[in-house]
Design an enzyme around this catalytic site. Structure first.
Site, mmCIF file in Angstrom:
data_model
loop_
_atom_site.group_PDB
_atom_site.id
_atom_site.type_symbol
_atom_site.label_atom_id
_atom_site.label_comp_id
_atom_site.label_asym_id
_atom_site.label_seq_id
_atom_site.Cartn_x
_atom_site.Cartn_y
_atom_site.Cartn_z
ATOM 1 N N GLN A 106 -4.828 -1.932 9.604
ATOM 2 C CA GLN A 106 -4.740 -3.271 9.015
ATOM 3 C C GLN A 106 -5.312 -4.322 9.967
ATOM 4 O O GLN A 106 -4.971 -4.344 11.158
ATOM 5 C CB GLN A 106 -3.271 -3.580 8.681
ATOM 6 C CG GLN A 106 -3.049 -4.872 7.928
ATOM 7 C CD GLN A 106 -3.590 -4.864 6.498
ATOM 8 O OE1 GLN A 106 -3.720 -3.819 5.864
ATOM 9 N NE2 GLN A 106 -3.917 -6.035 5.980
ATOM 10 N N ASP B 206 -11.671 1.964 4.334
ATOM 11 C CA ASP B 206 -12.127 0.601 4.070
ATOM 12 C C ASP B 206 -13.640 0.510 3.901
ATOM 13 O O ASP B 206 -14.143 -0.523 3.493
ATOM 14 C CB ASP B 206 -11.761 -0.301 5.261
ATOM 15 C CG ASP B 206 -10.318 -0.766 5.234
ATOM 16 O OD1 ASP B 206 -9.873 -1.256 4.184
ATOM 17 O OD2 ASP B 206 -9.650 -0.659 6.284
ATOM 18 N N LYS C 136 0.849 -1.198 0.000
ATOM 19 C CA LYS C 136 0.000 0.000 0.000
ATOM 20 C C LYS C 136 0.880 1.243 0.000
ATOM 21 O O LYS C 136 0.632 2.206 -0.719
ATOM 22 C CB LYS C 136 -0.931 -0.004 1.224
ATOM 23 C CG LYS C 136 -2.068 -1.006 1.092
ATOM 24 C CD LYS C 136 -2.812 -1.228 2.408
ATOM 25 C CE LYS C 136 -3.792 -2.400 2.252
ATOM 26 N NZ LYS C 136 -4.318 -2.898 3.520
#
Ligand code: GUN
Length: 288
Positions: free
Chosen positions: A97, A120, A53
């Site tokens: 994460q 997200d 990322k």
């Protein structure tokens, strides 16, 4: 019949050109897009994801803020970091994460993120907006899959999509995007009886279970689009996925490979979410 491959790397490269241009425009306007990624613990798989990322952000003009903490980092310390990042005007998006170590409640953490920065689309607010057809932020992996279907001009309206895996990260939000695009949806889970009965009805088959090769050739309708979301590396470094690719590709009409399929699209959609958050911020600044 041999399936056509939907190449996620090529499609991601194409979309990232547009992302890099938008990032440059934002920077020129004084609103450099910034994405914070927090990793707690030392899971090698999570480490690879967050480094990918970070690399993708840097290559496309997005400022990456990578915060790594060891597994003893407490829930309160993590919540405090999120409060700081929520208040930081140079940070447009935040991603924590998952999975988190057992002593940290992921729901508390997700709900602590400002919904406008929830890259997200995991929060209850953003999930509700998605479910009611007014998404502010689109969930990265499902959005990437929709782009893959668009790239082959697949007529989603009226098609039967079967999703194997009912996770909050992929299966459930995937069903919402496909439903809103006019598909008929079946969601299967680990308790589904006679999985093949359902998967054989699929015009679009989406496998997101994390179970190695769960989708075999005799479970696929000839000509179907098969999207392989599950990916796992074993102790010898070999990559596994949900779909028995060599055999399924002889039956399917289209198929995504692993690697080079959904993975690069997920990261690309994350970058797009960060860009959109920065563009919204710039627009509201310009209105003032
Ligand atoms: N872990 C595995 N996939 C994801 C994802 O899409 N987002 C976050 N935050 N963690 C993950």
């Amino acid at each position: 019949m041999t399936a056509q491959i939907i190449n996620g790397n090529d499609l991601a490269r194409e979309i990232r050109k547009d992302i890099a241009e938008r990032a440059a425009k934002l920077t020129a306007a004084g609103e450099t897009p910034g994405l914070a990624v927090i990793l707690v613990g030392d899971s090698p798989a999570s480490m690879v994801y967050v480094l990918n990322k970070e690399r993708a952000c840097k290559a496309n003009g997005i400022r990456s803020i990578l915060e790594k903490y060891d597994a003893s980092f407490t829930e309160e310390q993590l919540l405090e970091r999120i409060r700081v990042l929520n208040a930081d005007p140079t940070v447009h998006g935040i991603l924590v994460q998952l999975p988190l170590p057992d002593h940290i409640d992921p729901r508390k953490v997700i709900e602590a993120i400002d919904p406008a920065k929830d890259m997200d689309c995991f929060s209850v607010f953003n999930t509700g907006m998605l479910m009611t057809g007014q998404p502010r932020i689109k969930p990265c992996t499902p959005h990437g899959v929709m782009k893959m279907l668009e790239s082959i001009n697949y007529p989603i309206r009226g098609a039967h999509a079967v999703i194997v895996g009912a996770s909050n990260i992929v299966g459930k939000p995937m069903s919402m995007l496909l439903l809103q695009a006019g598909a008929t949806i079946t969601i299967c889970n680990s308790k589904t009886r006679d999985l093949g009965h359902h998967t054989r009805l699929a015009d679009i088959l989406i496998a997101a279970t994390g179970q190695r090769n769960i989708i075999k050739a005799d479970m696929v309708k000839p000509g179907a689009v098969v999207i392989d979301v599950g990916v796992e590396r074993d102790e010898n470094g070999k990559l596994w996925s949900d779909v028995d690719f060599p055999n399924v590709k002889e039956v399917a009409g289209y198929i995504t490979p692993v690697p080079g399929g959904v993975g690069p699209m997920t990261i690309t959609m994350l970058l797009e979410n960060a860009i959109e958050a920065a563009e919204k911020k710039l627009q509201s600044r310009q209105k003032q």
